[in-house]
Design an enzyme around this catalytic site. Structure first.
Site, PDB file in Angstrom:
ATOM      1  CG  ASP A 223      37.852  10.085 111.054  1.00 41.62           C
ATOM      2  OD1 ASP A 223      38.280   9.261 111.698  1.00 41.62           O
ATOM      3  OD2 ASP A 223      36.644   9.988 110.667  1.00 41.62           O
TER       4      ASP A 223
ATOM      5  CE1 TYR B 220      39.275  12.541 107.671  1.00 39.52           C
ATOM      6  CE2 TYR B 220      37.937  14.383 106.863  1.00 39.52           C
ATOM      7  CZ  TYR B 220      38.296  12.869 106.743  1.00 39.52           C
ATOM      8  OH  TYR B 220      37.765  12.347 106.014  1.00 39.52           O
TER       9      TYR B 220
ATOM     10  CD  GLU C 250      36.843  13.295 102.829  1.00 41.15           C
ATOM     11  OE1 GLU C 250      36.303  13.593 104.098  1.00 41.15           O
ATOM     12  OE2 GLU C 250      37.046  12.123 102.702  1.00 41.15           O
TER      13      GLU C 250
ATOM     14  CB  CYS D 181      32.157  -5.291 121.135  1.00 40.79           C
ATOM     15  SG  CYS D 181      32.810  -3.702 121.637  1.00 40.79           S
TER      16      CYS D 181
END
Length: 292
Positions: free
Chosen positions: A136, A118, A35, A197
């Site tokens: 995030d 976060y 992270e 998409c």
DNA sequence: GATACGTGGGA
DNA sequence: TTCCCAAGTAT
């Protein structure tokens, strides 16, 4: 419009990338390391550094025992080296104050250096399976599009963003996978630049339903990098990383000849940040050189 | 809320 | 080639 959890979860199970910090055996510390590294840095660049890092320093105490200089060198050119320093400090705190065990509650995590909203929730969620919202930049974009029908997320607001995701979160043990899936969708399908998409699993996307309206707010121009103090800091640190011995002022000066005031300012800021130290004889070295 | 903080790859 | 932007945090 909302997000159908089943569609998102099924897609994630099928399509998610096989990243080592997602393996069950990784454990909280290695997830925490990932992270820190992933803050503002793409997965592809983090992967090789993370693999070397966790093999070399598999626990907080092992990390804390290393010198700051070794930590900064292992960080290499990942960028934002203050993250490496904070990770080193975080390791010491966890080793000293938490029995070498990464804390599992958001409140405690938030007190660690380098851990913000976060990262605290990401660790609680992905390392300890807690049903906390994880927000995030990917999540913000997916929600903006699929739920709000907007091309881009508005300005970040922790309070608002957390609330928006909280109402979407499944009320069962799938919540961590749901959050991972939201992030993954934003990373590889609902991307910022060229969204795919045609590959999106969500059958009810508000942005699609509205005909993909473009962003209405003018794109904010990110500041140029060339010529900034950041670039000068990067150059200076690169010299220091490459030398096992302290270097002279002259060796640093040659990396930035165009603006000596800027160069001095950059070096001073590195000293202030504790990334660089000056030796007794006036030379310069990575912080903690010789420690550990 | 705005700004500083690295680096490199893809469009 | 230029511009965008990538799992944010601290001030």
């Amino acid at each position: 419009m909302s997000i159908r959890a089943a569609e998102l979860l099924d897609w994630y199970d099928r399509e998610h990338r096989d990243l080592p910090w997602r393996h069950p055996e990784a454990g909280a510390w290695k997830i925490l390391v990932s992270e820190y590294m992933l803050q503002q840095t793409p997965v592809a660049r983090v992967l090789p550094i993370w693999l070397e890092w966790v093999a070399r320093w598999p626990t907080p105490s092992a990390t804390a025992a290393a010198s700051a200089a070794d930590v900064l060198r292992a960080w290499g050119k990942l960028g934002y080296p203050r993250r490496a320093k904070r990770l080193h400090e975080c390791a010491r705190v966890i080793a000293d104050d938490y029995g070498d065990v990464v804390p599992d509650d958001v409140e405690a995590l938030l007190t660690l250096p380098g851990v913000g909203s976060y990262t605290a929730r990401a660790i609680a969620c992905f390392a300890y399976q807690q049903s906390v919202p994880v927000v995030d930049t990917n999540v913000r974009r997916v929600v903006a599009r699929a739920v709000d029908g907007l091309a881009d997320a508005g300005p970040p607001s922790t309070t608002r963003d957390l609330a928006a995701v909280a109402v979407l979160l499944p009320d069962d043990s799938t919540a961590p996978r749901f959050s991972a899936a939201l992030m993954e969708l934003g990373a590889i399908v609902c991307a910022a630049r060229s969204p795919k998409c045609g590959l999106c699993p969500l059958s009810h996307c508000a942005w699609r339903a509205a005909g993909y309206p473009p962003a209405t707010t003018p794109p904010k121009r990110g500041q140029a990098y060339a010529g900034t103090d950041r670039q000068v800091r990067g150059r200076l640190l690169d010299v220091l990383r490459g030398s096992q011995k302290p270097v002279t002022r002259a060796q640093l000066d040659i990396v930035w000849l165009t603006d000596t005031a800027q160069r001095d300012r950059a070096l001073d800021s590195l000293l202030v940040d504790g990334l660089v130290e000056q030796t007794a004889d006036g030379r310069f070295a990575l912080a903690g050189e010789g420690d550990g």
